[in-house]
Write a protein that holds these residues in place. Structure first.
Motif, PDB file in Angstrom:
ATOM      1  N   VAL A  64       0.841  -1.201   0.000  1.00  0.00           N
ATOM      2  CA  VAL A  64       0.000   0.000   0.000  1.00  0.00           C
ATOM      3  C   VAL A  64       0.878   1.253   0.000  1.00  0.00           C
ATOM      4  N   ALA A  65       1.925   1.248   0.815  1.00  0.00           N
ATOM      5  CA  ALA A  65       2.825   2.407   0.863  1.00  0.00           C
ATOM      6  C   ALA A  65       3.509   2.617  -0.486  1.00  0.00           C
ATOM      7  N   LEU A  66       3.915   1.542  -1.131  1.00  0.00           N
ATOM      8  CA  LEU A  66       4.569   1.677  -2.441  1.00  0.00           C
ATOM      9  C   LEU A  66       3.585   2.133  -3.517  1.00  0.00           C
ATOM     10  N   LEU A  67       2.351   1.668  -3.436  1.00  0.00           N
ATOM     11  CA  LEU A  67       1.338   2.160  -4.369  1.00  0.00           C
ATOM     12  C   LEU A  67       1.097   3.648  -4.167  1.00  0.00           C
ATOM     13  N   PHE A  68       1.099   4.068  -2.921  1.00  0.00           N
ATOM     14  CA  PHE A  68       0.934   5.492  -2.618  1.00  0.00           C
ATOM     15  C   PHE A  68       2.106   6.285  -3.189  1.00  0.00           C
ATOM     16  N   ARG A  69       3.306   5.734  -3.074  1.00  0.00           N
ATOM     17  CA  ARG A  69       4.509   6.395  -3.612  1.00  0.00           C
ATOM     18  C   ARG A  69       4.392   6.603  -5.115  1.00  0.00           C
ATOM     19  N   GLU A  70       3.873   5.600  -5.805  1.00  0.00           N
ATOM     20  CA  GLU A  70       3.766   5.644  -7.259  1.00  0.00           C
ATOM     21  C   GLU A  70       2.547   6.426  -7.732  1.00  0.00           C
TER      22      GLU A  70
END
Length: 171
Positions: A64-70
């Protein structure tokens, strides 16, 4: 300074992607072992449910954090497309989106921290792992999302300032 920040971001994202890949592989292996153990009625593999839950928690929340980053999180493409054609409204729209994200991250961080702190000395039933391992994934995700939010907010503010500077020069 920006080069260093970008380098740290790149290294961090690679480490997080590697952690996600490790969790997926472990989930695959453990789920296969669990299916085999249930088919052959092997009881000594039953504690692996806790490890599966742990890997799944870290996989989901770091993902979820990486999706938010992208910027690949849930969004309404119709609204994004409409706003991209209307520059004057787009600034207010981005501000509204940032405000919603900030509110969500604030509640998310507060709730995850409360879960983490309230878990205290509790352990998992079979392997006696501290429950904080599970809740730590949520706190880690909230911290990462906060950092990515601040970085994106600063970049967006810089873009708005640059856009207005170029408009003033052209006028």
């Amino acid at each position: 300074m920006m080069k260093l920040i970008k380098k740290i971001d790149a290294i961090t994202s690679k480490v997080l992607f590697a952690l996600i890949q490790l969790c997926v592989v472990m989930l695959l292996l453990l789920l296969c072992a669990q299916i085999i153990s249930r088919y052959f009625r092997i009881q000594f593999l039953s504690p692996q449910d806790e490890i599966i839950n742990l890997c799944f928690a870290w996989f989901v929340f770091i993902g979820v954090a990486l999706l938010f980053r992208e910027g690949a999180h849930l969004r309404v493409e119709f609204v994004d497309g409409f706003m991209s054609r209307h520059e004057k409204i787009q600034i207010y729209y981005k501000f509204f989106v940032h405000l919603c994200q900030a509110l969500f991250i604030g509640v998310f961080f507060s709730s995850s921290l409360n879960l983490y702190l309230d878990s205290g000395q509790r352990t998992s039933p079979m392997l006696h792992f501290p429950q904080r391992l599970w809740y730590g994934a949520i706190v880690c995700s909230a911290i990462l999302m906060s950092l990515y939010f601040v970085a994106k907010f600063i970049v967006d503010i810089g873009n708005i300032v640059d856009k207005y500077k170029t408009n003033e020069v052209q006028s």
